[in-house]
Scaffold this motif. Structure first.
Motif, PDB file in Angstrom:
ATOM      1  N   PHE A  79      36.073  33.680   2.733  1.00 53.73           N
ATOM      2  CA  PHE A  79      36.757  33.129   4.266  1.00 53.73           C
ATOM      3  C   PHE A  79      37.195  34.836   4.954  1.00 53.73           C
ATOM      4  O   PHE A  79      36.893  34.639   6.654  1.00 53.73           O
ATOM      5  N   ASN A  80      37.588  35.519   4.102  1.00 52.90           N
ATOM      6  CA  ASN A  80      38.742  36.383   4.617  1.00 52.90           C
ATOM      7  C   ASN A  80      37.037  37.468   5.173  1.00 52.90           C
ATOM      8  O   ASN A  80      36.853  38.069   6.225  1.00 52.90           O
ATOM      9  N   LYS A  81      36.162  37.119   4.021  1.00 50.84           N
ATOM     10  CA  LYS A  81      35.335  38.805   4.350  1.00 50.84           C
ATOM     11  C   LYS A  81      34.427  37.586   5.393  1.00 50.84           C
ATOM     12  O   LYS A  81      33.860  38.354   6.403  1.00 50.84           O
ATOM     13  N   LYS A  82      33.842  36.896   6.388  1.00 46.38           N
ATOM     14  CA  LYS A  82      33.307  35.620   7.011  1.00 46.38           C
ATOM     15  C   LYS A  82      34.736  35.929   8.861  1.00 46.38           C
ATOM     16  O   LYS A  82      33.732  37.034   9.852  1.00 46.38           O
ATOM     17  N   ALA A  83      35.631  36.378   8.572  1.00 48.44           N
ATOM     18  CA  ALA A  83      37.050  36.645   9.854  1.00 48.44           C
ATOM     19  C   ALA A  83      36.798  38.354  10.300  1.00 48.44           C
ATOM     20  O   ALA A  83      36.530  38.327  11.089  1.00 48.44           O
ATOM     21  N   ASP A 138      37.210  48.056  -6.563  1.00 48.17           N
ATOM     22  CA  ASP A 138      38.007  49.262  -5.585  1.00 48.17           C
ATOM     23  C   ASP A 138      38.504  48.945  -4.347  1.00 48.17           C
ATOM     24  O   ASP A 138      39.599  48.915  -3.195  1.00 48.17           O
ATOM     25  N   ALA A 139      37.928  47.553  -4.309  1.00 50.67           N
ATOM     26  CA  ALA A 139      38.316  47.091  -2.204  1.00 50.67           C
ATOM     27  C   ALA A 139      39.319  46.308  -2.717  1.00 50.67           C
ATOM     28  O   ALA A 139      39.709  46.388  -3.615  1.00 50.67           O
ATOM     29  N   ASP A 140      40.169  46.085  -1.274  1.00 48.15           N
ATOM     30  CA  ASP A 140      41.725  45.623  -1.041  1.00 48.15           C
ATOM     31  C   ASP A 140      41.793  44.440  -1.494  1.00 48.15           C
ATOM     32  O   ASP A 140      40.407  43.715  -1.205  1.00 48.15           O
ATOM     33  N   ILE A 141      42.887  43.881  -1.534  1.00 42.13           N
ATOM     34  CA  ILE A 141      42.745  42.464  -2.525  1.00 42.13           C
ATOM     35  C   ILE A 141      43.720  41.935  -1.373  1.00 42.13           C
ATOM     36  O   ILE A 141      44.813  42.206  -1.531  1.00 42.13           O
ATOM     37  N   ASP A 142      42.943  40.749  -0.474  1.00 44.91           N
ATOM     38  CA  ASP A 142      43.930  40.208   0.737  1.00 44.91           C
ATOM     39  C   ASP A 142      43.540  38.657   0.617  1.00 44.91           C
ATOM     40  O   ASP A 142      43.375  38.058   1.929  1.00 44.91           O
ATOM     41  N   TYR A 143      43.056  38.113  -0.804  1.00 47.55           N
ATOM     42  CA  TYR A 143      42.504  37.485  -0.950  1.00 47.55           C
ATOM     43  C   TYR A 143      43.433  36.043  -1.835  1.00 47.55           C
ATOM     44  O   TYR A 143      43.982  36.708  -2.884  1.00 47.55           O
ATOM     45  N   LEU A 167      53.088  42.183 -12.353  1.00 46.80           N
ATOM     46  CA  LEU A 167      53.102  40.629 -11.298  1.00 46.80           C
ATOM     47  C   LEU A 167      52.607  41.334 -10.117  1.00 46.80           C
ATOM     48  O   LEU A 167      51.837  41.453  -8.988  1.00 46.80           O
ATOM     49  N   LYS A 168      52.854  42.820 -10.280  1.00 47.05           N
ATOM     50  CA  LYS A 168      52.786  43.355  -8.747  1.00 47.05           C
ATOM     51  C   LYS A 168      50.954  44.062  -9.083  1.00 47.05           C
ATOM     52  O   LYS A 168      50.398  44.448  -8.329  1.00 47.05           O
ATOM     53  N   LEU A 169      50.387  44.144 -10.529  1.00 50.28           N
ATOM     54  CA  LEU A 169      49.374  44.573 -10.348  1.00 50.28           C
ATOM     55  C   LEU A 169      48.550  44.364  -9.857  1.00 50.28           C
ATOM     56  O   LEU A 169      48.750  42.548  -9.797  1.00 50.28           O
ATOM     57  N   PRO A 170      47.175  44.729  -9.653  1.00 54.27           N
ATOM     58  CA  PRO A 170      46.235  42.840  -9.093  1.00 54.27           C
ATOM     59  C   PRO A 170      45.631  42.155  -9.889  1.00 54.27           C
ATOM     60  O   PRO A 170      45.768  42.533 -11.177  1.00 54.27           O
ATOM     61  N   PRO A 171      45.374  41.077  -9.655  1.00 49.26           N
ATOM     62  CA  PRO A 171      44.839  40.251 -10.519  1.00 49.26           C
ATOM     63  C   PRO A 171      43.562  41.078 -11.005  1.00 49.26           C
ATOM     64  O   PRO A 171      43.438  40.216 -12.716  1.00 49.26           O
ATOM     65  N   ASN A 172      42.406  41.909 -11.269  1.00 42.84           N
ATOM     66  CA  ASN A 172      41.582  42.272 -11.826  1.00 42.84           C
ATOM     67  C   ASN A 172      41.727  43.357 -12.866  1.00 42.84           C
ATOM     68  O   ASN A 172      41.606  44.341 -13.387  1.00 42.84           O
TER      69      ASN A 172
END
Length: 240
Positions: A215-219, A202-207, A59-64
């Motif tokens: 939406f996060n990219k636009k913000a 390698d980008a941060d997963i904040d979505y 669960l702590k690992l990123p989705p990808n």
């Protein structure tokens, strides 16, 4: 008389000893069963704990993570194969082609032969070339009209550097309609076309989903420079 009573007492003692032995054996069986159940319970508890720990890790690992892990494993296998081929003095590309099945090769060949495949947006020059090729394929010359114009204008139909072209040619109504229809088709296709951005592993997963990512990219694009310090404080845990 005394011998009879002694025999009776002896048989009673033997029966009591047998009963005690049977009770002890039964008690031993129960204790053994109890110990087995206790061991099984401890083992089950240990396995459950391991599963909980593993699930928490997942669960702590990123989705990808699964896709990324598979890609890294594939790259490692390719590197090992290249080393093996180099050690044997073989060309890796040739060995790889030998391992490709006839079905895959045929499918890739069909894909390669497909006319004007959409390879996605690379640059404006290649996009313009694709459009030019598409438009030239659509041209269907009217030979009858061409012969009529040749009879009407003669050599003037083929302009030179000394010819005055401005105002000398009036397009037909059908030609204008064709051009308008093609322009409308181009506009419609352009409105529907959306270039797929490359995905950065390698980008941060904040979505939490695709829509939230957009939406996060636009913000970030509009407010990123104002909120960069706040975001850093939140990540460090030093926000007030």
């Amino acid at each position: 008389g005394s011998s009879g009573s002694e025999d009776e007492a002896g048989s009673c003692a033997a029966a009591a000893a047998a009963a005690a032995e049977a009770a002890a054996a039964k008690r031993e069986r129960r204790l053994r069963k109890f110990r087995e159940l206790h061991l099984k319970r401890n083992e089950a508890r240990k396995l459950n704990h391991q599963e909980v720990v593993e699930e928490d890790k997942r669960l702590k690992l990123p989705p990808n993570w699964e896709a990324k892990k598979a890609r890294l494993e594939w790259e490692l296998r390719v590197q090992e194969k290249k080393k093996e081929c180099a050690a044997r003095g073989e060309d890796y590309e040739r060995v790889k082609l030998l391992e490709i099945s006839a079905e895959d090769a045929e499918r890739w060949e069909r894909k390669k032969k497909r006319k004007n495949p959409d390879l996605g947006f690379a640059d404006y020059a290649s996009a313009q070339l694709r459009q030019y090729q598409r438009l030239t394929r659509q041209i269907k010359p009217d030979l009858e009209q061409y012969e009529k114009l040749k009879e009407q204008y003669g050599e003037a139909l083929y302009p030179t550097s000394d010819s005055l072209l401005h105002g000398s040619h009036v397009p037909s109504r059908e030609g204008v309609d064709r051009m308008v229809a093609d322009l409308e088709k181009q506009i419609e296709k352009r409105e529907k076309y959306s270039r797929r951005r490359p995905y950065n592993d390698d980008a941060d997963i904040d979505y939490i989903n695709e829509r939230n990512a957009k939406f996060n990219k636009k913000a970030e694009r509009f407010y990123g420079k104002y909120t960069a310090e706040i975001k850093q404080n939140l990540e460090r845990g030093t926000a007030v």
